[in-house]
Design an enzyme around this catalytic site. Structure first.
Site: not given
Ligand code: GLY
Length: 384
Positions: A98, A158, A215, A217, A233, A345, A348
């Site tokens: 990041d 992201d 993929g 999540t 994003w 966040s 789930s």
């Molecule tokens: N880059 C992590 C988020 O969007 O929460």
């Protein structure tokens, strides 16, 4: 219910002035320290410069400086450049991808606006740090964890917003390696993160032989659902990728990702945190997704011919009208954010994230809200 009324230039200017006033009020709390990723009961705790999210607050400070020209914003922005320079030199919590989220709105912005060499040096060091995460087998920037670990041999959607730092570094240094790695990562991401219907996986694993895996999540509801911010994003990141590469595949991806996003929006154009849900589910919204997509639409409107771009601007104005009227924090208060109802966040039964910042302000939601308002009120040179 009708679609939200598009925000006018005068409304956007008033909303931006109010945002700048909130940032001004917050300067004393977050000059020596940073702002936490999300508010707690509407107020951001202060934190050390250690999170992946710490760049958004300085980005708000620089946007407020651009709006007002006030020296107090410049001084705080410069104090934060010192902090970000120290962080990258001492390698404090930078073992992840990041670097763009951290160093673009803090240091690229500072360099663009003031010419400060320390900001440029910090941002180039951050780009150096990011390209060390390139995995030649599979051609991607590994998002998290120990390099090469099988459990983390993956990239995430992201990361498209981390790439403008690399294109910037190539332009500034004359060394093409940064842009070359960004292009390779983009090709891998476009081929795998976007599903045929234009929706997106949050994270995508590659096999150790470099072939595509599958993929998964982390922050969405489940692997095959539609995490709203990942989609956002994807929308903003793909138009930026088209700008930076000229690759028609990136423009096609932007159009497909946006088309999918629009099919799942509720009437007020602010999605639930996962677009599997509609508001009648009782699931919280993620206002930050709307702000991010509005920025992507306004970038597209700036870059594309008017026949296509005018529709994107109108859509962005509707989204921003909804946010400014119904999601903006009503009263200025020390430590408060700019827009309510963001979700960082949410846990789930099927995802792997740590639950935090549910139905709160988020620092990137605030930043992109201000960026979109700035785009609507000025001929703005993007930091990204
Ligand atoms: N880059 C992590 C988020 O969007 O929460």
């Amino acid at each position: 219910m009708d679609r939200p009324r598009p925000i006018t230039n005068a409304e956007a200017a008033a909303a931006l002035d109010k945002a700048a006033a909130q940032v001004r009020l917050n300067l004393p709390k977050y000059t020596k320290r940073c702002q936490k990723h999300s508010s707690v009961d509407g107020v951001y705790p202060a934190c050390g410069n250690t999170d992946w999210t710490c760049g958004f607050w300085p980005g708000e400070v620089w946007l407020a400086y651009e709006r007002t020209g006030e020296d107090a914003f410049r001084q705080t922005g410069m104090a934060l450049v010192d902090s970000f320079h120290r962080r990258i030199v001492k390698k404090i919590r930078v073992a992840h991808h990041d670097m763009g989220f951290l160093y673009t709105p803090s240091c690229v912005a500072a360099y663009q606006l003031t010419g400060e060499q320390k900001a440029k040096e910090a941002a180039v060091l951050a780009a150096d740090q990011l390209i060390r995460r390139f995995q030649p087998k599979g051609e991607f920037l590994q998002a998290w964890g120990r390099m090469g670990a099988r459990s983390n041999y993956r990239f995430i959607i992201d990361c498209l917003l981390n790439l403008p730092l690399l294109y910037w570094a190539s332009r500034e240094t004359g060394d093409g390696i940064y842009a070359d790695i960004a292009r390779r990562h983009t090709a891998t991401c476009m081929a795998n993160s976007f599903r045929p219907d234009g929706s997106t996986f949050h994270t995508f694993y590659m096999n150790k032989d470099g072939t595509p895996g599958h993929g998964r999540t982390c922050q969405g509801y489940k692997d095959d659902s539609f995490w709203a911010r990942g989609q956002a994003w994807g929308v903003y990141g793909s138009i930026l990728s088209w700008r930076d590469t000229g690759d028609p595949a990136a423009l096609d991806t932007f159009r497909r990702a946006l088309a999918f996003y629009l099919t799942r929006l509720p009437e007020d154009l602010v999605p639930c945190w996962d677009m599997l849900f509609q508001p009648d589910s009782g699931e919280p919204r993620d206002s930050s997704s709307a702000a991010i997509v509005a920025c992507g639409l306004l970038e597209a409107a700036r870059l594309l011919p008017r026949e296509e771009g005018a529709g994107y601007e109108e859509l962005a104005r509707e989204m921003m009208g909804s946010l400014a009227r119904d999601y903006a924090v009503p009263e200025l208060k020390k430590g408060a954010g700019l827009i309510l109802h963001g979700t960082y966040s949410k846990k789930s039964p099927y995802n792997t994230c740590f639950p935090e910042g549910v139905d709160e302000c988020t620092s990137w939601g605030d930043y992109f809200y201000m960026e979109a308002l700035t785009r609507l009120t000025a001929d703005w040179t993007p930091y990204w």
